[in-house]
Design a protein around this motif. Structure first.
Motif, PDB file in Angstrom:
ATOM      1  N   GLU A 397      -2.842  -2.501   2.057  1.00 40.82           N
ATOM      2  CA  GLU A 397      -1.632  -1.381   1.533  1.00 40.82           C
ATOM      3  C   GLU A 397      -2.105  -1.619  -0.324  1.00 40.82           C
ATOM      4  O   GLU A 397      -1.252  -0.820  -0.426  1.00 40.82           O
ATOM      5  N   ASN A 398      -2.809  -2.585  -0.480  1.00 42.02           N
ATOM      6  CA  ASN A 398      -3.154  -2.188  -2.045  1.00 42.02           C
ATOM      7  C   ASN A 398      -4.651  -2.905  -2.230  1.00 42.02           C
ATOM      8  O   ASN A 398      -4.604  -3.599  -2.374  1.00 42.02           O
ATOM      9  N   SER A 401      -5.702  -3.792  -6.331  1.00 38.97           N
ATOM     10  CA  SER A 401      -5.718  -5.477  -6.868  1.00 38.97           C
ATOM     11  C   SER A 401      -6.303  -5.902  -6.189  1.00 38.97           C
ATOM     12  O   SER A 401      -6.545  -7.280  -6.755  1.00 38.97           O
ATOM     13  N   HIS A 447     -10.441   5.751  -4.281  1.00 37.48           N
ATOM     14  CA  HIS A 447      -9.684   5.273  -5.318  1.00 37.48           C
ATOM     15  C   HIS A 447     -10.053   5.184  -6.800  1.00 37.48           C
ATOM     16  O   HIS A 447      -8.900   5.927  -8.672  1.00 37.48           O
TER      17      HIS A 447
END
Length: 729
Positions: A397-398, A401, A447
């Motif tokens: 989900e991330n 990071s 991304h």
């Protein structure tokens, strides 16, 4: 011709004259391209190169109401694009009246009063000089029949000579005959109405034109040849393969005859060896070669001391002014994946007004060849990677990071083999499959492409983000791209030509263009200055943007309208390059990871194919050629091979519930072809099994032998669809 009404058949002046008996239609290609009321709405193989027959007939009806301002006859389909100009004319009449037709962008035409002209300085001599193409005299006058080189002070040409030269040389070889400049020269010639077809040069298209140059020396010249089949016998990939002298190439030896264990070893003939021995350089060269081989076989030399950079080459020519035409449309050639929009929602532009299917395939053939070379270079870099694993725990989900955290951990090393664990915060589930790493790099590159570190629509440049600079994110982005390339990630494909050239040739050697500016307000400011038509309007424009110019260090008094050109150039250099010099340096340092940037600077043309161009969309032919069919008999006679090829063609045409990306994912764990290629290379086996099996560890696809094609197709779709659905769930 239904548009100009003439029967002339002169391809150099009017383009190819085509007759379609079934439609009772004859048309000159240039007449069709330059007509003001028609656009290419079909595919390349529909109608006349994508111009639909119904649209052509509508254009003929529209033109029938317009009178030509030259010959006074009806049928004038071309109009001047200058504001408030009402002139219309036929294409041949426009040529006769010295109109300008621009074969680029949206194919504008200008009448004899509003046509663009070249700027001549008052100090320039007004005598005569020699046309460097035909070698006849040409008057140095600003007239239609004479053109001046934008890159050389004293280079003048006849317009007719330049046009014939462009038609012969094509876009890849048409350049200034004095200084060899491509970009600046082609851009100016297109503006002045020279048609540059996007095809290979005429001399390159001649069949077997360079056949003699392809002959390689195949003879063993050592004093005692050990081969029983003679000195001319050559068997590749064996001890009887002939190796040529690395210096002259005109002497050879069998590997066994010179006690060579591998074809990779260098060999020098006696003549070259004696020359180096006399000069005293041979012993030095031998020591260097031994040292290099020891480094390669021992510790990773690329991390200790990078190889010396080769001399900077001239940059590859940008085709942005040719490749962005809204008038001719074609299918998107970028890869279709579940991370992108479907092909039906994407519209892109054809690379050239006159590019045929053959020329389009030539361009793709060239890019494929460059990507093969990149693959080999990246494999050289992968020698540094050890089997010791480094595990990255990635939160699905991330991803950004967790990727940043993983790359910054103390134990992370780019020379270790990377393993990826995907986890989900909601259910804490973890997945570690062979597909995880490929998917991770794919999402990570996507991304980065859409992150705040880059700006622009297709070709992206770096932004100026002080927070990102403070957190060293530009360095991390460069490092991630380098690691992704060497560890099997997808080709990024989103660098702008300007960003790539800054990294390869240095920012001081790059000249940006207006297309590199992403800020709409800055673009408007530059345009206001660039298109000011009087000194007073220029000074007013500078007054309006005084604060911006002060911040850019470009505020200066202007005393002539011509000062705007240098001012615009300085603004572009500041905004696109000088402003982001710190992010650029940091990004470049990141790309040095594993020696990637050094290889980019040594091989700029090949790396441009994966960094500045979107990967080619998967096709049935690409996937078929990717796999090697393992069989003891002839591949063409393998039972089931024809079913496999037929199935790939059905998938490509949309007659299947799966996609070519799904097939690749089923076998290799990756929905794309990595820049470095697959390791091991994908293979196919036809076995007596019930359903297909994708062995991702070996990249091996085991296929069932069936009696009918329908049985083969049903089993393929059932297995692939269910397997991938279970993985996604």
């Amino acid at each position: 011709c239904v548009l100009c009404g003439r029967t002339d058949d002169c391809p150099e002046k009017y383009g190819e004259k085509r007759t379609y008996v079934e439609y009772n239609l004859t048309v000159h290609y240039y007449c069709l391209l330059m007509s003001s009321g028609i656009w290419q709405r079909g595919e390349e193989d529909e109608g006349v190169d994508g111009f639909l027959i119904t649209d052509i007939r509508k254009e003929v009806k529209r033109a029938a109401k317009l009178k030509c301002n030259v010959c006074k006859k009806k049928g004038a389909s071309i109009g001047c694009v200058a504001p408030k100009c009402k002139r219309s004319y036929h294409f041949p009449c426009g040529l006769q009246k010295e109109c300008i037709f621009q074969f680029m962008e949206d194919f504008r035409s200008y009448c004899w009063e509003h046509r663009p002209v070249q700027v001549f300085m008052d100090k320039e001599p007004r005598g005569t000089s020699q046309c460097t193409i035909c070698l006849d005299l040409v008057e140095n006058l600003p007239v239609y029949t004479v053109l001046k080189s934008p890159c050389c002070k004293n280079a003048w040409f006849h317009r007719e000579c330049l046009q014939y030269q462009a038609l012969s040389a094509g876009i890849f070889f048409f350049r200034c005959t004095v200084c060899n400049n491509k970009d600046k020269f082609q851009k100016e010639m297109l503006r002045m109405g020279i048609h540059i077809p996007e095809r290979d040069a005429s001399w390159e298209l001649e069949e077997n034109a360079y056949q003699d140059l392809l002959h390689c020396y195949q003879h063993c010249d050592v004093e005692k040849c050990l081969c029983k089949k003679g000195r001319d016998y050559n068997e590749p990939e064996s001890k009887w393969e002939i190796k040529r002298c690395q210096y002259c190439g005109s002497r050879g030896t069998h590997l066994a005859c010179s006690s060579m264990k591998s074809w990779e070893q260098n060999w020098e003939c006696m003549e070259c060896r004696s020359i180096f021995a006399k000069s005293g350089k041979y012993s030095k060269r031998k020591k260097c070669a031994l040292a290099a081989s020891e480094k390669t076989n021992g510790t990773p030399c690329l991390l200790e001391e990078p190889p010396p950079k080769s001399p900077r080459q001239s940059s590859g020519s940008s085709r942005s002014f040719l490749l962005q035409s809204p008038k001719i449309m074609c299918q998107n050639l970028s890869p279709c994946s579940h991370l992108e929009q479907p092909a039906s929602n994407r519209v892109t532009v054809s690379p050239s007004p006159v590019m045929s299917n053959q020329n389009w395939s030539l361009r793709h053939k060239y890019l494929r060849q460059q990507r093969k070379e990149v693959c080999n270079i990246l494999k050289e870099l992968k020698v540094q990677v050890k089997t010791k694993p480094t595990r990255l725990n990635i939160n699905a989900e991330n991803i950004w990071s967790s990727a940043l955290k993983g790359f910054r951990q103390r134990i992370f090393s780019p020379t270790n083999t990377i393993e990826v664990n995907f986890s989900n915060c909601k259910n804490r589930s973890k997945t570690t499959t062979s597909a995880s790493k490929h998917h991770f790099f794919q999402v990570l590159m996507l991304h980065l492409q859409n992150s705040s570190l880059f700006e622009g629509s297709s070709g992206k440049n770096l932004t100026l983000d002080f927070q990102a600079l403070k957190e060293n994110l530009y360095f991390e982005a460069g490092k991630m791209i380098a690691v992704s390339l060497v560890h099997g990630g997808p080709p990024p494909g989103f660098f702008s030509k300007t960003l790539f050239k800054c990294l390869v040739y240095g920012p001081e050697n790059v000249k940006p263009s207006l297309e590199d500016v992403a800020d709409v307000d800055v673009v408007q400011t530059i345009k206001t200055i660039k298109y000011a038509n009087s000194l007073s309007s220029l000074q007013a424009a500078l007054q309006d943007c005084c604060e911006f110019l002060t911040a850019a260090g470009c505020l200066r008094p202007v005393t002539a309208l011509s000062d705007k050109n240098m001012l615009v150039n300085d603004i572009l250099i500041y905004h696109v390059i000088k402003r982001i010099i710190l992010p650029l340096e940091s990004f470049g340092q990141g790309l040095k990871t594993l020696g990637v940037l050094e290889k980019m600077q040594m091989h700029p043309a090949v790396f441009s194919s994966i960094l500045c161009h979107k990967p080619e969309r998967l096709s049935a032919e690409t996937v078929y050629n990717l796999f090697t069919i393992h069989s003891s008999s002839d591949v063409n006679k393998v039972e089931g091979a024809d079913f496999w090829m037929g199935y790939l063609q059905d998938v490509e045409s949309g007659d299947s519930v799966v996609t070519l990306e799904d097939i690749l994912l089923f076998v290799t764990g990756s929905s794309y072809i990595p820049s470095i290629g697959f390791d091991p290379e994908p293979t196919i086996k036809f076995l007596r099994i019930r359903y297909p099996i994708g062995n991702r560890l070996l990249n091996c696809l085991e296929l069932p032998r069936t009696k009918t094609y329908q049985q083969f197709k049903n089993k393929m779709e059932l297995t692939i669809r269910n397997t991938l659905r279970d993985e996604r769930e």
